[in-house]
Design an enzyme around this catalytic site. Structure first.
Site, PDB file in Angstrom:
ATOM      1  N   HIS A  61       0.851  -1.192   0.000  1.00 11.54           N
ATOM      2  CA  HIS A  61       0.000   0.000   0.000  1.00 11.54           C
ATOM      3  C   HIS A  61       0.883   1.237   0.000  1.00 11.54           C
ATOM      4  O   HIS A  61       0.700   2.132  -0.800  1.00 11.54           O
ATOM      5  CB  HIS A  61      -0.965  -0.005   1.196  1.00 11.54           C
ATOM      6  CG  HIS A  61      -1.903   1.167   1.211  1.00 11.54           C
ATOM      7  ND1 HIS A  61      -2.943   1.303   2.099  1.00 11.54           N
ATOM      8  CD2 HIS A  61      -1.955   2.273   0.428  1.00 11.54           C
ATOM      9  CE1 HIS A  61      -3.591   2.441   1.850  1.00 11.54           C
ATOM     10  NE2 HIS A  61      -3.006   3.054   0.864  1.00 11.54           N
ATOM     11  N   GLU A 115       0.985   7.892  -3.890  1.00 15.97           N
ATOM     12  CA  GLU A 115       1.843   7.530  -2.758  1.00 15.97           C
ATOM     13  C   GLU A 115       3.133   8.356  -2.745  1.00 15.97           C
ATOM     14  O   GLU A 115       3.589   8.807  -1.689  1.00 15.97           O
ATOM     15  CB  GLU A 115       2.159   6.029  -2.797  1.00 15.97           C
ATOM     16  CG  GLU A 115       0.932   5.155  -2.519  1.00 15.97           C
ATOM     17  CD  GLU A 115       0.378   5.351  -1.115  1.00 15.97           C
ATOM     18  OE1 GLU A 115       1.155   5.394  -0.160  1.00 15.97           O
ATOM     19  OE2 GLU A 115      -0.861   5.477  -0.981  1.00 15.97           O
ATOM     20  N   HIS A 119       3.292  10.869   0.306  1.00 16.24           N
ATOM     21  CA  HIS A 119       4.197  10.338   1.342  1.00 16.24           C
ATOM     22  C   HIS A 119       5.678  10.395   0.943  1.00 16.24           C
ATOM     23  O   HIS A 119       6.519  10.803   1.741  1.00 16.24           O
ATOM     24  CB  HIS A 119       3.824   8.892   1.672  1.00 16.24           C
ATOM     25  CG  HIS A 119       2.419   8.719   2.165  1.00 16.24           C
ATOM     26  ND1 HIS A 119       2.026   9.065   3.438  1.00 16.24           N
ATOM     27  CD2 HIS A 119       1.301   8.245   1.546  1.00 16.24           C
ATOM     28  CE1 HIS A 119       0.738   8.804   3.594  1.00 16.24           C
ATOM     29  NE2 HIS A 119       0.262   8.309   2.457  1.00 16.24           N
TER      30      HIS A 119
END
Ligand SMILES: *[C@@H]1O[C@H](CO)[C@@H](O)[C@H](O)[C@H]1NC(C)=O
Length: 227
Positions: A61, A115, A119
């Site tokens: 993930h 992502e 992040h």
């Protein structure tokens, strides 16, 4: 008195400067893996990628920078957007190990983009785009989650397993206690959804979690559905 105040202020300034000079805008990473069966059997369902059904294995993930106090930085650098050209050599491995199951069907690159932008940019002082995605792929093979669980008799067969046994099995394999997150299937039964392991700021070494997440807590037992 004045000079003492000045000395104290100087000291505080130097400490703050010294810690920021290390270049870490975060304390550690959560490496989060997702069970595709539990993503797909919810009431909202899922869509396989355009390149086909992913393997019956945990998928990545994300690799999420986090602070020891439980909060996390996000969207740290709009000037360093996701560029697939920087990870061309990793694309086929990412398609297998980091598939998107969201609808509509896609080639998964928008998942990787999200992502990285949200992040990955927060760890860019340590890992560039290629390094970030490579680190996540390395962590997936290092943790070997599915074979780890299977070797403890915990298989994705629709059976019910205890939280205690799932955590103990993973600790036996990786040396650290994970956080296990549950969601609910279409019949509202709790099931194993995501596993969080903690990684040092370099993105390579598994560590004891400085703090555990709180969302999606599992009941004492839950299902591990097939995929
Ligand atoms: C958590 O720590 C970070 C980094 O030290 C800080 O920027 C942030 O404000 C803190 N958040 C909370 C809720 O304490």
């Amino acid at each position: 008195m004045k000079s003492l105040t000045l000395l104290v202020l100087t000291h505080i300034f130097l400490l703050a400067f010294a810690s920021s000079a290390q270049g870490y805008a975060y304390d550690f990473f959560y490496f989060v893996q997702q069970w595709p069966g539990s993503y797909c059997d919810t009431s909202s369902g899922c869509c396989y990628p355009t390149y086909g059904k992913p393997p019956s294995d945990f998928g990545i993930h994300g690799l999420w920078p986090n602070y020891n106090n439980g909060s996390y930085p996000a969207n740290c650098d709009p000037n360093n957007p996701f560029a697939i050209s920087q990870i061309q050599d990793l694309v086929s491995s990412l398609q297998t190990n980091w598939p998107s199951l969201s609808c509509p069907s896609s080639d998964s690159s928008s998942f990787w983009q999200h992502e990285w932008d949200k992040h990955g940019t927060c760890s860019e002082t340590v890992l560039n785009q290629h390094g970030y995605f490579q680190a996540a792929l390395n962590l997936k093979s290092k943790t070997g989650l599915l074979s780890c669980l299977k070797s403890a008799g915990i298989s994705p067969n629709g059976g019910s397993y205890t939280l205690t046994n799932v955590k103990a099995a993973i600790k036996t394999c990786i040396g650290h206690t994970p956080y296990v997150e549950c969601n609910k299937d279409a019949s509202s039964r709790y099931q194993l959804y995501q596993v969080y392991t903690c990684v040092d700021h370099s993105g390579t070494t598994l560590i004891d979690c400085p703090v555990f997440p709180t969302s999606g807590a599992c009941p004492t037992s839950f299902i591990f559905p097939s995929f």
